[in-house]
Design a protein around this motif. Structure first.
Motif, mmCIF file in Angstrom:
data_model
loop_
_atom_site.group_PDB
_atom_site.id
_atom_site.type_symbol
_atom_site.label_atom_id
_atom_site.label_comp_id
_atom_site.label_asym_id
_atom_site.label_seq_id
_atom_site.Cartn_x
_atom_site.Cartn_y
_atom_site.Cartn_z
ATOM 1 N N LYS A 13 48.170 26.041 75.658
ATOM 2 C CA LYS A 13 48.508 24.643 75.951
ATOM 3 C C LYS A 13 47.321 23.693 75.785
ATOM 4 N N ASP A 14 46.091 24.208 75.698
ATOM 5 C CA ASP A 14 44.902 23.376 75.530
ATOM 6 C C ASP A 14 44.183 23.755 74.241
ATOM 7 N N ALA A 15 43.388 22.827 73.700
ATOM 8 C CA ALA A 15 42.634 23.097 72.474
ATOM 9 C C ALA A 15 41.226 22.547 72.586
ATOM 10 N N ARG A 16 40.305 23.225 71.932
ATOM 11 C CA ARG A 16 38.923 22.765 71.826
ATOM 12 C C ARG A 16 38.428 23.087 70.428
ATOM 13 N N GLU A 17 38.051 22.062 69.690
ATOM 14 C CA GLU A 17 37.520 22.245 68.348
ATOM 15 C C GLU A 17 36.033 21.926 68.359
ATOM 16 N N GLN A 18 35.243 22.797 67.733
ATOM 17 C CA GLN A 18 33.800 22.578 67.614
ATOM 18 C C GLN A 18 33.422 22.568 66.143
ATOM 19 N N THR A 19 32.738 21.517 65.728
ATOM 20 C CA THR A 19 32.283 21.391 64.346
ATOM 21 C C THR A 19 30.784 21.122 64.335
ATOM 22 N N ASN A 73 35.321 12.140 62.139
ATOM 23 C CA ASN A 73 34.349 11.145 62.617
ATOM 24 C C ASN A 73 34.587 10.790 64.087
ATOM 25 N N PRO A 74 34.827 11.744 64.967
ATOM 26 C CA PRO A 74 35.268 11.419 66.327
ATOM 27 C C PRO A 74 34.217 10.695 67.168
ATOM 28 N N LEU A 75 32.951 10.832 66.816
ATOM 29 C CA LEU A 75 31.892 10.173 67.588
ATOM 30 C C LEU A 75 31.225 9.061 66.786
ATOM 31 N N HIS A 76 31.978 8.459 65.881
ATOM 32 C CA HIS A 76 31.526 7.293 65.114
ATOM 33 C C HIS A 76 30.461 7.621 64.074
ATOM 34 N N PHE A 77 30.301 8.879 63.702
ATOM 35 C CA PHE A 77 29.434 9.189 62.570
ATOM 36 C C PHE A 77 30.103 10.255 61.716
ATOM 37 N N GLN A 78 29.571 10.433 60.514
ATOM 38 C CA GLN A 78 30.228 11.293 59.529
ATOM 39 C C GLN A 78 30.338 12.719 60.045
ATOM 40 N N CYS A 79 31.559 13.133 60.281
ATOM 41 C CA CYS A 79 31.775 14.474 60.817
ATOM 42 C C CYS A 79 33.235 14.858 60.654
ATOM 43 N N ALA A 80 33.473 16.072 60.223
ATOM 44 C CA ALA A 80 34.818 16.650 60.157
ATOM 45 C C ALA A 80 34.647 18.158 60.176
ATOM 46 N N GLY A 81 35.773 18.861 60.198
ATOM 47 C CA GLY A 81 35.679 20.311 60.227
ATOM 48 C C GLY A 81 35.013 20.847 58.984
ATOM 49 N N ALA A 82 35.541 20.451 57.841
ATOM 50 C CA ALA A 82 35.026 20.949 56.571
ATOM 51 C C ALA A 82 35.598 20.089 55.448
ATOM 52 N N VAL A 83 35.181 20.385 54.237
ATOM 53 C CA VAL A 83 35.758 19.769 53.050
ATOM 54 C C VAL A 83 36.553 20.800 52.286
ATOM 55 N N GLY A 84 35.955 21.934 52.024
ATOM 56 C CA GLY A 84 36.680 22.977 51.333
ATOM 57 C C GLY A 84 36.741 22.767 49.839
ATOM 58 N N PHE A 123 30.863 20.288 58.325
ATOM 59 C CA PHE A 123 30.002 19.110 58.235
ATOM 60 C C PHE A 123 28.783 19.306 59.138
ATOM 61 N N GLU A 124 27.682 18.683 58.761
ATOM 62 C CA GLU A 124 26.477 18.769 59.587
ATOM 63 C C GLU A 124 26.618 17.928 60.854
ATOM 64 N N CYS A 125 27.457 16.896 60.813
ATOM 65 C CA CYS A 125 27.708 16.030 61.975
ATOM 66 C C CYS A 125 26.436 15.381 62.531
ATOM 67 N N PRO A 126 25.859 14.387 61.844
ATOM 68 C CA PRO A 126 26.364 13.756 60.618
ATOM 69 C C PRO A 126 25.884 14.474 59.361
ATOM 70 N N GLY A 127 26.585 14.208 58.273
ATOM 71 C CA GLY A 127 26.213 14.766 56.977
ATOM 72 C C GLY A 127 27.264 15.700 56.430
ATOM 73 N N MET A 128 27.333 15.769 55.107
ATOM 74 C CA MET A 128 28.303 16.625 54.428
ATOM 75 C C MET A 128 27.961 18.100 54.602
ATOM 76 N N PRO A 129 28.943 18.977 54.389
ATOM 77 C CA PRO A 129 28.665 20.424 54.488
ATOM 78 C C PRO A 129 27.702 20.873 53.393
#
Length: 294
Positions: free
Chosen positions: A159-165, A254-265, A277-283
């Motif tokens: 019922k709960d989720a936690r994503e880390q990138t 971009n959840p914290l207002h800088f370039q960030c996502a799980g991946a590009v692939g 992603f480096e968060c910020p920065g591309m993978p």
């Protein structure tokens, strides 16, 4: 000379010597009861099988965390690998199950009980379809993914989720989500599957995805991030609803207002990016990502 003592009385009647100085008592008899050793047990003996062992798989890490073995008996249930079958009916927890296999459990962060359902090593290229993902997840002792994989079964026990990138630099959360919402969060990691689903549902921008919050413990007091995304290009406007594409894989964009996502692939033109992603920065092959459900 001392005065003579009283004359000795008559000797006691002969008989058996009382054991240990006490009287001899015959136990009462009750012919309606069988001998003690033959009475049937009303409950089965307590199992000493450790929850999450190969012989005692459980549905999820949280079921293990809240089990009598870990709570009532105050037994250590540390973070690490445990045998689970997330599709198991909880009433069968601890019973042998051929579908039980190893999952990593985070038993410490945010109350513990988190089951890793998706892992992206820092050098992995994220496939665009779930069918191309391996189903076995592997990680090191700290839970850092070492093999790309995803749990593909149903999510009824979560019922709960936690994503880390960004190798854990960024985390986003949801509490009390439906199985459909959790499925959508997982599918956001496979951009072709996600885009086909969103096209069928007429979803065109990021704000139509499941929302998230930046904390778990203080979840109710945290501001909601609509669609779990911010549009940096539009002045960090959370309501801009920018279009999602294969360049944004994962739940939090971009959840914290800088370039960030799980991946590009892997892109349609054949270009590949490794890891998160480096968060910020591309993978660039230097950061991992993972998804937990609870």
């Amino acid at each position: 000379p001392p005065a003579p003592g009283p004359a000795p009385g008559p000797a006691p009647p002969a008989g058996p010597t009382p054991p240990c100085g006490g009287p001899i008592n015959k136990p009462p008899t009750n012919p309606s009861l069988p001998p003690l050793q033959m009475r049937p047990l009303s409950v089965p003996p307590l199992s000493l099988c450790k929850p999450g062992s190969k012989a005692c798989p459980y549905p999820t890490c949280n079921f293990i965390k809240e089990s009598d073995f870990c709570v009532t008996f105050n037994t250590s249930c540390p973070s690490g690998n445990y045998f689970l079958n997330p599709e198991m009916n909880p009433v069968n927890a601890g019973k042998e199950d051929p579908k039980g296999r190893e999952f990593y459990c985070d038993m410490d962060t945010d109350g513990g009980g988190w089951t890793m359902v998706l892992g992206v090593p820092k050098t992995a290229v994220v496939p665009s379809k779930m069918a191309d993902w391996a189903e076995d997840l592997e990680c090191d002792a700290q839970g850092v993914p070492t093999k790309l994989g995803v749990y593909k079964g149903n999510l009824l026990n979560f019922k709960d989720a936690r994503e880390q990138t960004g190798a854990g630099r960024v985390g986003v959360f949801i509490k009390g989500a439906s199985m459909a919402v959790l499925e959508e969060i997982r599918t956001n990691w496979m951009w072709e599957d996600r885009d086909a689903k969103y096209k069928a549902e007429n979803k065109t921008n990021c704000n139509q995805r499941p929302s998230c919050r930046a904390q778990y413990v203080s979840y109710d007091s945290e501001p909601e991030i609509p669609g779990c995304c911010y549009n940096i290009a539009d002045g960090q406007d959370p309501n801009s609803g920018f279009a999602i594409s294969e360049e944004q894989v994962g739940w939090g964009l971009n959840p914290l207002h800088f370039q960030c996502a799980g991946a590009v692939g892997k892109q349609p033109n054949g270009t590949t990016y490794k890891g998160s992603f480096e968060c910020p920065g591309m993978p660039d092959g230097g950061a991992w990502a993972r998804l937990f459900f609870k």
